[in-house]
Design an enzyme around this catalytic site. Structure first.
Site, PDB file in Angstrom:
ATOM      1  N   GLY A 150       0.815  -1.190   0.000  1.00 38.08           N
ATOM      2  CA  GLY A 150       0.000   0.000   0.000  1.00 38.08           C
ATOM      3  C   GLY A 150       0.855   1.249   0.000  1.00 38.08           C
ATOM      4  CB  CYS A 151       0.185   4.682  -1.187  1.00 33.21           C
ATOM      5  SG  CYS A 151      -1.481   4.931  -0.513  1.00 33.21           S
ATOM      6  CE1 TYR A 152      -1.425   8.272   3.980  1.00 31.84           C
ATOM      7  CE2 TYR A 152      -3.320   6.845   3.687  1.00 31.84           C
ATOM      8  CZ  TYR A 152      -2.778   8.115   3.780  1.00 31.84           C
ATOM      9  OH  TYR A 152      -3.597   9.211   3.681  1.00 31.84           O
ATOM     10  CB  THR A 154       5.323   2.399   0.172  1.00 27.25           C
ATOM     11  OG1 THR A 154       4.764   1.243  -0.459  1.00 27.25           O
ATOM     12  CG2 THR A 154       6.645   2.755  -0.518  1.00 27.25           C
ATOM     13  CB  ALA A 155       5.459   6.788   2.932  1.00 33.93           C
TER      14      ALA A 155
END
Length: 347
Positions: A150-152, A154-155
């Site tokens: 997921g994008c969150y 990953t960061a």
């Protein structure tokens, strides 16, 4: 070696980003672009940036039909909808990279609890590899089924894990505060993503119940070898792209800012897409816009005994399609950053 590629869900934002990145990839032939609601239209009719560049028609393709035509499938679909394609690809000996959530969890029960869906293919969960190359590069290389993070997560994971594994921060009381542009909500109409709702507005959502929280915890627990609970608070901000994750964690004794940054530089020394910023320079979403780069910064706040860890990514690139291409390169034996070397677009 040219690889025949199919994209399932090419009419969404992540699907369009996959086309943008893969059409200039030197080892890719885009064989099939599928879309359900826009089948029969050309790609430029749905995304006008492709006029005169990529005129392929969007089609509806059944899984068994698609696997006969391609070598690698990207699925950019809502939860639950990638499973038939993964089953077909597995039976046919083809590779699949799923940008959705269907294969991110080790246990079907966790997926079912958070996504309120029956999994449908729990036997494939043991075959799936979590596609965060900075952690699992070697596993990804031999995979046939890759679960794009997921994008969150990953960061957050890229900022959190190096100092946590080095013992520079403590695992109790970690808070992940993250902000995302509205493209993270996808292209389907939603009231909170309307211009009049999102403009000049910042709001938290999914507090204490966001589906990315257990995804982060699963990876942290696997890496650390024990149970860890995170407080995760996502926010929607009035911009199109970008995620800024700010993590607050108890600081271990004797750890200063330079030690934190040195740990990041050592951890990512073989990962050229992760850029560790100098002390006093903090990540900005604008700096990574349109790129597959990750910008990381850190501060040891010795007055409060807290570490402040920061990461900025483009949610549609490193947070989705760019990372999927990174995984594609690994499973196909290409250089990991092939087609992903560009800096962000600024201003």
């Amino acid at each position: 070696m040219v690889v025949r590629v199919g994209i399932v869900g090419a009419s969404g934002y992540t699907g369009a980003e996959l086309v943008r990145l893969l059409r200039r990839h030197p080892e890719v032939e885009l064989v099939r672009l599928t879309a359900r609601t826009h089948a029969g239209k050309s790609l430029p009719e749905v995304f006008p940036q492709f006029w005169g560049l990529e005129e392929q028609e969007l089609v509806a393709a059944e899984p068994e039909e698609l696997v006969r035509e391609v070598d690698v499938i990207f699925t950019a679909l809502p939860a639950g909808e990638s499973i038939p394609y993964a089953r077909a690809a597995w039976r046919a000996g083809k590779k699949l990279i799923d940008l959705g959530a269907d294969f991110r969890f080790r246990e079907a029960s966790v997926y079912e609890r958070w996504y309120k869906l029956n999994h449908g293919a729990p036997e494939l969960l043991t075959q799936a590899v979590y596609g965060l190359p900075e952690l699992y590069r070697e596993r990804i290389k031999g995979a046939s089924l890759v679960a794009n993070p997921g994008c969150y997560p990953t960061a957050a994971l890229l900022a959190l894990l190096p100092p946590l594994l080095a013992g520079q921060i403590l695992a109790e009381g970690i808070v992940v505060d993250a902000k995302s542009g509205v493209s993270g909500a996808g292209r389907q109409p939603r009231v909170d993503a309307l211009y009049a709702e999102a403009n000049e507005n910042v709001q938290a959502y999914g507090v204490g119940c966001h589906r990315h929280a257990p995804e982060m915890e699963q990876v942290v627990q696997e890496q650390l070898g024990r149970e860890v609970k995170l407080t995760f608070v996502p926010h929607l901000v009035p911009q199109t792209r970008g995620i800024l994750a700010t993590i607050y964690a108890p600081l271990a004794s004797g750890v200063g800012t330079e030690k934190l940054l040195a740990t990041y530089r050592d951890f990512y020394r073989e990962h050229s897409l992760v850029k560790v910023l100098p002390a006093g320079v903090y990540p900005r979403t604008k700096s990574v816009w349109g790129s597959n780069l990750v910008h990381i910064g850190a501060v040891a706040d010795e007055r409060t005994g807290k570490a402040v860890l920061l990461a900025a990514i483009d949610n549609l690139v490193k947070g989705a399609s760019g990372q999927a291409v990174q995984n594609f390169n690994l499973i196909c034996g290409f250089p990991e950053i092939l087609g992903l070397e560009e800096a962000g677009v600024y201003p």
